[in-house]
Motif scaffolding. Structure first.
Motif, PDB file in Angstrom:
ATOM      1  N   ILE A  98      33.862  19.818  17.036  1.00 48.98           N
ATOM      2  CA  ILE A  98      34.967  18.888  17.287  1.00 48.98           C
ATOM      3  C   ILE A  98      35.775  19.333  18.501  1.00 48.98           C
ATOM      4  N   LEU A  99      36.030  20.631  18.602  1.00 41.86           N
ATOM      5  CA  LEU A  99      36.851  21.153  19.701  1.00 41.86           C
ATOM      6  C   LEU A  99      36.133  21.125  21.045  1.00 41.86           C
ATOM      7  N   ASN A 100      34.823  21.083  21.026  1.00 36.37           N
ATOM      8  CA  ASN A 100      34.063  21.089  22.283  1.00 36.37           C
ATOM      9  C   ASN A 100      34.208  19.791  23.080  1.00 36.37           C
ATOM     10  N   LYS A 101      34.676  18.726  22.438  1.00 35.97           N
ATOM     11  CA  LYS A 101      34.787  17.432  23.114  1.00 35.97           C
ATOM     12  C   LYS A 101      35.826  17.500  24.241  1.00 35.97           C
ATOM     13  N   LYS A 102      35.397  17.127  25.432  1.00 32.68           N
ATOM     14  CA  LYS A 102      36.268  17.101  26.617  1.00 32.68           C
ATOM     15  C   LYS A 102      36.991  18.437  26.825  1.00 32.68           C
ATOM     16  N   TRP A 103      36.252  19.523  26.640  1.00 26.83           N
ATOM     17  CA  TRP A 103      36.801  20.863  26.841  1.00 26.83           C
ATOM     18  C   TRP A 103      35.829  21.678  27.665  1.00 26.83           C
ATOM     19  N   LEU A 156      39.203  16.549  31.399  1.00 21.27           N
ATOM     20  CA  LEU A 156      39.468  17.275  30.155  1.00 21.27           C
ATOM     21  C   LEU A 156      40.599  16.613  29.370  1.00 21.27           C
ATOM     22  N   ASP A 157      40.560  16.822  28.064  1.00 15.49           N
ATOM     23  CA  ASP A 157      41.615  16.320  27.182  1.00 15.49           C
ATOM     24  C   ASP A 157      42.192  17.536  26.467  1.00 15.49           C
ATOM     25  N   ILE A 158      43.355  17.998  26.939  1.00 18.34           N
ATOM     26  CA  ILE A 158      43.877  19.275  26.463  1.00 18.34           C
ATOM     27  C   ILE A 158      45.255  19.109  25.820  1.00 18.34           C
ATOM     28  N   LYS A 159      45.688  20.185  25.197  1.00 20.54           N
ATOM     29  CA  LYS A 159      46.999  20.237  24.547  1.00 20.54           C
ATOM     30  C   LYS A 159      47.659  21.538  24.962  1.00 20.54           C
ATOM     31  N   GLN A 173      42.515  19.087  22.999  1.00 20.04           N
ATOM     32  CA  GLN A 173      43.429  18.134  22.383  1.00 20.04           C
ATOM     33  C   GLN A 173      43.233  18.087  20.863  1.00 20.04           C
ATOM     34  N   GLY A 174      42.018  18.286  20.404  1.00 21.20           N
ATOM     35  CA  GLY A 174      41.742  18.222  18.966  1.00 21.20           C
ATOM     36  C   GLY A 174      42.129  19.458  18.203  1.00 21.20           C
ATOM     37  N   GLY A 175      42.591  20.513  18.917  1.00 19.33           N
ATOM     38  CA  GLY A 175      42.957  21.758  18.260  1.00 19.33           C
ATOM     39  C   GLY A 175      44.415  21.802  17.859  1.00 19.33           C
ATOM     40  N   GLY A 176      44.865  22.966  17.426  1.00 14.17           N
ATOM     41  CA  GLY A 176      46.241  23.130  16.976  1.00 14.17           C
ATOM     42  C   GLY A 176      46.303  23.286  15.466  1.00 14.17           C
ATOM     43  N   LYS A 177      47.381  23.870  14.994  1.00 13.80           N
ATOM     44  CA  LYS A 177      47.520  24.134  13.563  1.00 13.80           C
ATOM     45  C   LYS A 177      47.534  22.851  12.734  1.00 13.80           C
ATOM     46  N   GLY A 178      48.201  21.815  13.256  1.00 16.41           N
ATOM     47  CA  GLY A 178      48.279  20.565  12.514  1.00 16.41           C
ATOM     48  C   GLY A 178      46.926  19.893  12.386  1.00 16.41           C
ATOM     49  N   GLN A 179      46.177  19.852  13.477  1.00 15.19           N
ATOM     50  CA  GLN A 179      44.861  19.229  13.452  1.00 15.19           C
ATOM     51  C   GLN A 179      43.906  20.001  12.548  1.00 15.19           C
ATOM     52  N   ALA A 180      44.042  21.325  12.563  1.00 13.87           N
ATOM     53  CA  ALA A 180      43.200  22.142  11.685  1.00 13.87           C
ATOM     54  C   ALA A 180      43.520  21.863  10.221  1.00 13.87           C
ATOM     55  N   LEU A 181      44.809  21.703   9.904  1.00 16.70           N
ATOM     56  CA  LEU A 181      45.200  21.381   8.533  1.00 16.70           C
ATOM     57  C   LEU A 181      44.690  19.997   8.135  1.00 16.70           C
ATOM     58  N   ALA A 182      44.832  19.020   9.030  1.00 20.68           N
ATOM     59  CA  ALA A 182      44.344  17.666   8.734  1.00 20.68           C
ATOM     60  C   ALA A 182      42.837  17.681   8.477  1.00 20.68           C
ATOM     61  N   TYR A 183      42.112  18.449   9.271  1.00 20.25           N
ATOM     62  CA  TYR A 183      40.660  18.590   9.103  1.00 20.25           C
ATOM     63  C   TYR A 183      40.339  19.204   7.742  1.00 20.25           C
TER      64      TYR A 183
END
Length: 423
Positions: A98-103, A156-159, A173-183
């Motif tokens: 998931i994190l590899n997208k646009k990274w 790239l799509d970053i945060k 962009q798909g990373g971060g603590k919140g996204q990990a919790l949602a996953y």
């Protein structure tokens, strides 16, 4: 997570530094130890513990050697860019995809090198899906805007996450603590194990996302940093599912458990008289947690009603019950309790603590229970761990009988002399 066959009663998702662990005001880790005994006593058997930290795996493991952290069911590291499960920290490869997208880490490295305002953090903090820098707070807004535009132009799509007053992390962009919790919640739901209640706990800017996930309670510990409090004032001050605790760190987490009424919030460490330490739901794991707290206080010379409790404990041991010392030596359980007498107060005034981890009870047959756990003991800076197995039988309406206790040294412990190991 496989050990649970139904939805967990509670899932706690907690940051570590200055949230679960108080680095500045609690040298003996008392608030953390209070949480530990509460979790092992009331929650381990039917709930999930998740640590979500900005630390990379190497630095997380270093913290585990420094502080009495419990073993989590899930560990989310590197600001939500790495997820692993269980004691062996088995990596979640689906999350990586998931994190590899646009990274493209190489492009991020190239573009960030053009900003003199950014100073690379240590090599241990640089991860496949995270580049970490130090930055002056006054430069954050301008650098964030320009860097984001440059990386977007390169496809790239970053945060970008700013936290701790000077930490600047660049993630997918798909990373971060919140996204990990949602996953993680989505994954649990697909397995039919969506938690009945989830409590997110944090203190800094990189915890912000945790409080944006729907149907999740949140606690900002009393020592929360300015950037998190500012976010709360601007975005969530009317959200009754998020509170700013009055207690620091792990004490604030215990406070939130009580505030949201998601389960018991009285830690066994807050009970002075063990004869009054009762549970609504009978659980042999409770007996083990309570005993090792008694053992700590006994050697620190802090036990109240010590003779009464010792007599009660001895009476609950089977006359033929056996204790197997980590060295392999055996003696009767009742003799072991008597042996404790000469060690009363021998650790008084010293940095001596005992805690239990991964306390799990299994009813092997009607009226018989096996409890397995890791028992830790710390004197000064020396820590030892032994894997402990306890066999109980239950008495109708009268609690449990200790039948057999066996301890072996954990692989995490290097023992040169075990002669001073009592129980």
């Amino acid at each position: 997570m496989e050990r649970l066959t139904s939805p967990p009663r509670l899932m706690i998702v907690s940051d570590l530094d200055e949230t679960m662990v108080d680095h500045h005001n609690d040298p003996e880790n008392l608030s953390l130890l209070r949480f530990n005994s509460l979790w092992e006593d009331a929650y381990r058997h039917d709930s999930l513990l998740v640590f979500s930290t900005g630390r990379a795996p190497t630095m997380y493991k270093k913290l585990r050697k420094q502080r009495p952290l419990l073993t989590p069911d899930v560990i989310i590291t590197s600001v939500g860019t790495e997820i692993a499960y269980g004691n062996s920290m088995v990596r979640d490869d689906e999350w990586i995809e998931i994190l590899n997208k646009k990274w493209d880490r190489g492009i991020v490295q190239e573009e960030t090198s053009k900003f003199p305002e950014l100073t690379l953090q240590s090599e241990t903090e640089q991860r496949p899906h995270k580049l970490s820098f130090h930055i002056d707070k006054s430069k954050v807004q301008a650098v964030t805007k320009e860097l984001s535009q440059r990386l977007e132009k390169r496809g790239l799509d970053i945060k970008i996450i700013f936290s701790g007053g000077n930490a600047f992390d660049v993630l997918p962009q798909g990373g971060g603590k919140g996204q990990a919790l949602a996953y993680l919640l989505k994954k649990l739901k697909a397995e039919g194990k969506l938690p009945i209640n989830t409590l997110a706990c944090g203190d800094s800017g990189n915890d912000t996302e945790l409080f944006t996930i729907p149907n999740v309670y949140g606690v900002m510990v009393s020592n929360a940093q300015e950037e998190l409090l500012e976010w709360y004032a601007e975005n969530a001050k009317d959200n009754t599912n998020i509170i700013h605790a009055s207690e620091r760190c792990a004490g604030g987490i215990i406070e939130a458990i009580g505030h949201f009424k998601v389960g018991p919030n009285l830690s066994p460490r807050d009970v002075s008289d063990f004869l009054e330490c009762k549970m609504d739901n009978v659980n042999p794991g409770h007996e083990v947690v309570k005993f090792f707290l008694f053992y700590e206080r006994w050697r620190r010379g802090e036990v109240e009603n010590c003779e009464t409790y010792t007599a009660s404990l001895k009476a609950s041991c089977h006359p033929a019950g056996v204790f197997v010392h980590p060295s392999g030596a055996e003696r009767s359980l009742r003799d072991t309790i008597d042996e404790l007498g000469k060690y009363y107060g021998d650790k008084k005034g010293k940095k001596f603590r005992v805690w239990t981890d991964q306390v799990l009870a299994t009813d092997t047959m009607p009226g018989t229970w096996i409890v397995k756990l890791d028992k830790w003991e710390q004197t000064g800076d020396e820590r030892k761990c032994c894997t402990t197995t306890v066999k109980f039988t239950s008495k109708d309406g009268e609690g449990f009988v200790w039948e057999h206790v066996q301890q072996i040294w954990s692989e995490e412990t290097e023992i040169k002399d075990d002669s001073n190991w009592i129980i």
